[in-house]
Design a protein around this motif. Sequence first.
Motif, PDB file in Angstrom:
ATOM      1  N   GLU A 284       0.819  -1.205   0.000  1.00  0.00           N
ATOM      2  CA  GLU A 284       0.000   0.000   0.000  1.00  0.00           C
ATOM      3  C   GLU A 284       0.856   1.261   0.000  1.00  0.00           C
ATOM      4  N   LYS A 285       0.429   2.227  -0.799  1.00  0.00           N
ATOM      5  CA  LYS A 285       1.093   3.520  -0.772  1.00  0.00           C
ATOM      6  C   LYS A 285       0.510   4.342   0.373  1.00  0.00           C
ATOM      7  N   PRO A 286       1.323   4.887   1.228  1.00  0.00           N
ATOM      8  CA  PRO A 286       0.782   5.677   2.340  1.00  0.00           C
ATOM      9  C   PRO A 286       0.084   6.934   1.840  1.00  0.00           C
ATOM     10  N   LEU A 287      -0.957   7.332   2.533  1.00  0.00           N
ATOM     11  CA  LEU A 287      -1.643   8.572   2.197  1.00  0.00           C
ATOM     12  C   LEU A 287      -0.819   9.745   2.708  1.00  0.00           C
ATOM     13  N   HIS A 351     -19.000   5.584   1.886  1.00  0.00           N
ATOM     14  CA  HIS A 351     -19.042   4.417   1.008  1.00  0.00           C
ATOM     15  C   HIS A 351     -17.840   4.399   0.063  1.00  0.00           C
ATOM     16  N   LEU A 352     -17.576   3.242  -0.498  1.00  0.00           N
ATOM     17  CA  LEU A 352     -16.597   2.981  -1.562  1.00  0.00           C
ATOM     18  C   LEU A 352     -15.162   2.911  -1.080  1.00  0.00           C
ATOM     19  N   VAL A 353     -14.728   3.793  -0.169  1.00  0.00           N
ATOM     20  CA  VAL A 353     -13.306   3.968   0.123  1.00  0.00           C
ATOM     21  C   VAL A 353     -12.977   3.625   1.577  1.00  0.00           C
ATOM     22  N   GLN A 354     -11.713   3.341   1.800  1.00  0.00           N
ATOM     23  CA  GLN A 354     -11.127   3.311   3.136  1.00  0.00           C
ATOM     24  C   GLN A 354     -10.337   4.607   3.310  1.00  0.00           C
ATOM     25  N   PHE A 355     -10.269   5.093   4.533  1.00  0.00           N
ATOM     26  CA  PHE A 355      -9.563   6.344   4.784  1.00  0.00           C
ATOM     27  C   PHE A 355      -8.757   6.229   6.068  1.00  0.00           C
ATOM     28  N   ARG A 417      -8.179   8.720  -0.292  1.00  0.00           N
ATOM     29  CA  ARG A 417      -7.780   8.621  -1.698  1.00  0.00           C
ATOM     30  C   ARG A 417      -8.859   7.819  -2.422  1.00  0.00           C
ATOM     31  N   PHE A 418      -9.379   8.362  -3.499  1.00  0.00           N
ATOM     32  CA  PHE A 418     -10.487   7.723  -4.194  1.00  0.00           C
ATOM     33  C   PHE A 418      -9.954   6.717  -5.215  1.00  0.00           C
ATOM     34  N   SER A 419      -9.403   5.647  -4.630  1.00  0.00           N
ATOM     35  CA  SER A 419      -8.822   4.548  -5.396  1.00  0.00           C
ATOM     36  C   SER A 419      -8.771   3.344  -4.472  1.00  0.00           C
ATOM     37  N   GLN A 420      -8.220   2.242  -4.974  1.00  0.00           N
ATOM     38  CA  GLN A 420      -7.923   1.139  -4.076  1.00  0.00           C
ATOM     39  C   GLN A 420      -6.881   1.587  -3.056  1.00  0.00           C
ATOM     40  N   ARG A 421      -6.771   0.831  -1.978  1.00  0.00           N
ATOM     41  CA  ARG A 421      -5.871   1.234  -0.900  1.00  0.00           C
ATOM     42  C   ARG A 421      -4.427   1.379  -1.359  1.00  0.00           C
ATOM     43  N   ASN A 422      -3.985   0.539  -2.303  1.00  0.00           N
ATOM     44  CA  ASN A 422      -2.597   0.597  -2.752  1.00  0.00           C
ATOM     45  C   ASN A 422      -2.381   1.628  -3.850  1.00  0.00           C
ATOM     46  N   GLY A 423      -3.413   2.437  -4.133  1.00  0.00           N
ATOM     47  CA  GLY A 423      -3.285   3.481  -5.143  1.00  0.00           C
ATOM     48  C   GLY A 423      -3.701   3.062  -6.529  1.00  0.00           C
ATOM     49  N   SER A 424      -3.960   1.774  -6.738  1.00  0.00           N
ATOM     50  CA  SER A 424      -4.389   1.299  -8.055  1.00  0.00           C
ATOM     51  C   SER A 424      -5.815   1.736  -8.344  1.00  0.00           C
TER      52      SER A 424
END
Length: 482
Positions: A284-287, A351-355, A417-424
Amino acid sequence: MFAVDDSLHRASPIHGGVPMVVHLHGGEVHSSSDGHPDSWYTSKGEVGSTFSSQNHIYINEQSLLALWYHDHAIGITRLNVAAGLTGMYIITSQKEQEFLPVGLPLVIQDKRFFDNGEINFPSVGILPDYHEQWCPKYYGDTILVNGVIWPFFKVLPRLYRFRILNACSARFLVLSLDKPGMYFYQIGTDGGLLPQPWNLTSLTLAPAERADVLIDFSGLRNGMSVVLNNSGPTPLPSGDIYQMPPMTYDILKFIVDEEEGYREGLVEGDYVSDIDFSSLLMDEKPLSKEDVVAVRTLSVVEWDDANHNPMIFTLDNHTWEDPIVQKPVEGTTEIWELVNLRINVHPIHIHLVQFQVLNQQSFSSLSYESGNCSLQVAYGENGSCFLEPAKDPYIYQRGWKDTVITWPGVVTRVIIRFSQRNGSAFGFDPSEGPGYAWHCHIVDHEDNVMMRPFVVTPNNTLAALVFLYRHSRKCTYHLLWK
């Protein structure tokens, strides 16, 4: 099963039947499968304005974690959840199970019952002239775990893994074990595994939050018992725990039985330190705040009558029916400042994302609402309303989250980040379909319009790469990007 309040904005089929639509809480899914509140349907064939299909697709391309699913029909979620439309949904892998068992779900709820065993849900509202049946919070006087009232559970004197879900409508749980020296070894949050365990004597969970924990019974002799207790006041934080119904303190009794102890959920090895959690985490890329493209300041407000009885709740001073304001761009990072202007705690679910929770900072609600000061903050500079510097989040607010507790008179900042957790990129187009929601997860508040829609805007700079990724499973987003 229950009285339906026509004074609320709600799903209203003409021909009867119970409107419902399933939401996989914490799931990364296309919006047509997210359980959009207006995508409800009934057994009579009636559907909501954004309905597309009863069949939802969950691709499960996300971290190892415990999700849960429940009804999300507009205006009657509290009724369908109280009726029983709730369950846990666990994403695991073969690699994880080389280190850890899947774990045993503990779905905790509170209810009230009539003498004949039927569920007692309010039929008269707190302000019946304004809301016929709606009440601001449903608190039960009976605790259930996995649908069983005050169960006992036989364990071996070993280490076990449990996946705990607070599935209550409004009750916050403050969990502890009644034996001195016993701890929760928390290994995961809403968003999955932590890099290393937290050693906790108590565990705070808002409605909808999950905790992945290990409990070590190895120091107990055969026949000894341990009770999982709750000391969360109602309401949080101003309630008096001594005024709670006595039967809401006890949740579950563990009994050590060397012959009949349950073997599922057992963790191999004698110590938590034997488990290599780092090998199970995603790449995962850190936020980072350096990547933030927008900061949104969003109010959390309860509107009361002259006697301080709640009448309606709003987010960002809007209701569900108002035009969409939040339109984040796919792949970008934002900070949402959740400003709680009232005396009650609200758990906010996106919804949709983890933060991740960045920090929290108390402020003067009275001065702010009077227009005498500001909450404007830019990269650590304090606005004039704040009473203290920004503080690190409480331990139970750390890790990856999809639900966060917002305390009264506090600005709670989350980075998303409005993507998968790893930035993908997601394995679907999040800009398609009816969009998503963010709301308070006290479901009584959610049903009284404390919920807002948002949509994800396409990112044109990534469009070509994302198109290739979504239409070819032979490559990963990372390879395409490089």
